[in-house]
Design a protein around this motif. Sequence first.
Motif, PDB file in Angstrom:
ATOM      1  N   ILE A  63      -5.525  -8.053   6.402  1.00 57.22           N
ATOM      2  CA  ILE A  63      -4.335  -8.858   6.331  1.00 57.22           C
ATOM      3  C   ILE A  63      -3.430  -7.997   7.257  1.00 57.22           C
ATOM      4  N   ASP A  64      -2.914  -8.868   8.311  1.00 57.77           N
ATOM      5  CA  ASP A  64      -1.894  -8.211   9.229  1.00 57.77           C
ATOM      6  C   ASP A  64      -2.715  -7.149  10.059  1.00 57.77           C
ATOM      7  N   ASN A  65      -3.829  -7.638  10.104  1.00 58.10           N
ATOM      8  CA  ASN A  65      -4.646  -6.514  11.076  1.00 58.10           C
ATOM      9  C   ASN A  65      -4.764  -6.774  12.603  1.00 58.10           C
ATOM     10  N   GLY A  66      -3.356  -6.511  13.229  1.00 59.53           N
ATOM     11  CA  GLY A  66      -3.186  -6.533  14.608  1.00 59.53           C
ATOM     12  C   GLY A  66      -3.534  -5.675  15.501  1.00 59.53           C
ATOM     13  N   SER A  67      -2.605  -4.746  16.075  1.00 57.36           N
ATOM     14  CA  SER A  67      -2.846  -3.956  17.140  1.00 57.36           C
ATOM     15  C   SER A  67      -3.536  -2.500  16.660  1.00 57.36           C
ATOM     16  N   CYS A  68      -3.101  -2.358  15.192  1.00 60.11           N
ATOM     17  CA  CYS A  68      -3.825  -1.104  14.462  1.00 60.11           C
ATOM     18  C   CYS A  68      -4.488  -1.767  13.017  1.00 60.11           C
ATOM     19  N   VAL A  69      -5.851  -1.657  12.625  1.00 56.68           N
ATOM     20  CA  VAL A  69      -6.448  -2.020  11.663  1.00 56.68           C
ATOM     21  C   VAL A  69      -6.378  -1.015  10.438  1.00 56.68           C
ATOM     22  N   SER A  70      -5.712   0.209  10.563  1.00 56.05           N
ATOM     23  CA  SER A  70      -5.789   1.240   9.710  1.00 56.05           C
ATOM     24  C   SER A  70      -4.990   0.644   8.452  1.00 56.05           C
ATOM     25  N   VAL A  71      -5.503   1.447   7.151  1.00 54.81           N
ATOM     26  CA  VAL A  71      -4.751   1.187   5.888  1.00 54.81           C
ATOM     27  C   VAL A  71      -4.056   2.245   5.522  1.00 54.81           C
ATOM     28  N   HIS A  72      -2.997   1.918   4.773  1.00 52.96           N
ATOM     29  CA  HIS A  72      -2.057   3.060   4.366  1.00 52.96           C
ATOM     30  C   HIS A  72      -2.736   3.958   3.478  1.00 52.96           C
ATOM     31  N   ALA A  73      -2.799   5.318   3.425  1.00 47.74           N
ATOM     32  CA  ALA A  73      -3.462   6.107   2.590  1.00 47.74           C
ATOM     33  C   ALA A  73      -2.796   6.452   1.176  1.00 47.74           C
ATOM     34  N   SER A  74      -1.467   5.985   1.208  1.00 51.79           N
ATOM     35  CA  SER A  74      -0.977   6.202  -0.195  1.00 51.79           C
ATOM     36  C   SER A  74      -1.192   5.200  -1.244  1.00 51.79           C
ATOM     37  N   SER A  75      -2.320   5.393  -2.105  1.00 54.12           N
ATOM     38  CA  SER A  75      -2.559   4.121  -3.228  1.00 54.12           C
ATOM     39  C   SER A  75      -1.457   4.234  -4.318  1.00 54.12           C
ATOM     40  N   ILE A  76      -0.718   5.509  -4.390  1.00 55.21           N
ATOM     41  CA  ILE A  76       0.510   5.450  -5.187  1.00 55.21           C
ATOM     42  C   ILE A  76       1.709   4.748  -4.890  1.00 55.21           C
ATOM     43  N   SER A  77       1.757   4.630  -3.618  1.00 52.18           N
ATOM     44  CA  SER A  77       2.785   3.786  -2.917  1.00 52.18           C
ATOM     45  C   SER A  77       2.723   2.091  -3.649  1.00 52.18           C
ATOM     46  N   THR A  78       1.219   1.723  -3.777  1.00 47.89           N
ATOM     47  CA  THR A  78       1.083   0.477  -4.187  1.00 47.89           C
ATOM     48  C   THR A  78       1.790   0.223  -5.573  1.00 47.89           C
ATOM     49  N   ALA A  79       1.605   1.251  -6.332  1.00 46.41           N
ATOM     50  CA  ALA A  79       2.702   1.116  -7.766  1.00 46.41           C
ATOM     51  C   ALA A  79       4.011   1.281  -7.570  1.00 46.41           C
ATOM     52  N   LEU A  80       4.463   2.187  -6.651  1.00 44.54           N
ATOM     53  CA  LEU A  80       5.822   2.167  -6.598  1.00 44.54           C
ATOM     54  C   LEU A  80       6.470   1.135  -6.256  1.00 44.54           C
ATOM     55  N   MET A  81       5.912   0.298  -5.098  1.00 45.62           N
ATOM     56  CA  MET A  81       6.405  -0.858  -4.472  1.00 45.62           C
ATOM     57  C   MET A  81       6.629  -2.107  -5.380  1.00 45.62           C
TER      58      MET A  81
END
Length: 338
Positions: free
Chosen positions: A164-182
């Motif tokens: 999703i939203d894979n435009g100029s950079c297609v990396s994914v964020h490394a913090s899986s903890i942020s998924t829960a925090l958000m």
Amino acid sequence: MNKFSWYEAKSVEEALQQVNSTVSEQLYEHSDNASVFKSGGIDVFDWVKEGLLKPQKIINIRNIPGLDKIGYDPKNGLSIGSNVTLAEIASNPEIKTNYLALHQAVNHAATPQLRNMSTLGGNIAQRNRCWYFRSADHDCFRKGGDRCFARHSETGENENHAIIDNGSCVSVHASSISTALMAFNASVVIVNSEGEKKEVRMDDFFVTAGEDIAMENVLKAKEIITEIIIPAPSKNTKSAYIKQVARESYDWSLGDVAVVLEVSGDTCRSASIVLGAAAPVPYRSIEAQQAIAKKTINSENAMAAAEAAMSKARPLAKNGYKVPLFIATIKQAILEIS
Ligand SMILES: Cc1cc2nc3c(=O)[nH]c(=O)nc-3n(C[C@H](O)[C@H](O)[C@H](O)COP(=O)(O)OP(=O)(O)OC[C@H]3O[C@@H](n4cnc5c(N)ncnc54)[C@H](O)[C@@H]3O)c2cc1C
């Protein structure tokens, strides 16, 4: 590894005073004259050892007093100091009782040894793990180059990358903890060198490649995260977190999901649903939230929410598997709450 000086900061103010005026914020490739904050040091030293980061000065903020506290009260919610380790979060009984999805996310991050070293501030500020970004041989967009190597339809190794939203950079964020925090509507407390304090919602903390290709979050050079705060959940809040990995022992996320629902009996009154490793930043799925809100929590409605979450997915050549993976995981996470 280059030579660098080491500064042992005793306060936030002192640490901020030590930041070089020449620091080039997060442009690691061009940061030879820069200073860098080090907390747990897991990510910082990876960069230094790979020769991707050549700091002039490392400012150790790990031992600053006062940043290592966890506080909870049922009215004001949770406060986690930026230097609290992942292991300390995982073993906190109030977090397990009141913020189950966060407890689960932290328990599934990295390894026990790494959780003993890693701090929450460092975890949310770490850089992405795209192998091209982390390779000295690949000058990608994020490092000032002219392409995204992962994106290429024939040569790109993009199986772990964004759908999703894979435009100029297609990396994914490394913090899986942020998924829960958000998903728990957390905010990041940031202090600058003028002593000013601001609270930034996790939803606004991360920066997309479209907004600024060099940055992954809003932190400026002369700013330090001091704590992460989460509002108190209502009595009827329930949550679940699931992370999918290639190896069971420990691994980075292929796709992770945090679901926080306010329930009334078997009905979902409101939903907060966030996906990790789906997009370059943790991704709040408004579509999934709308699909399950005000509905009975059952298999059919959970499936509808999961499919809605994937309506914007545009997989790359090698990561089409993530679409059914997310559908199954979102559905399962919602049903774990019922
Ligand atoms: C093999 C492996 C597997 C892992 N698996 C996972 C996983 O599944 N899920 C997951 O979420 N993480 C995972 N991690 C990440 C790890 O757990 C650490 O959280 C992360 O590498 C950085 O934490 P740290 O405290 O060591 O930060 P550091 O390396 O000290 O700092 C990281 C960055 O944050 C900045 N920083 C640190 N503290 C602050 C602050 N207070 N204010 C401002 N900037 C700050 C530093 O300047 C640096 O840029 C994994 C790491 C490894 C090596």
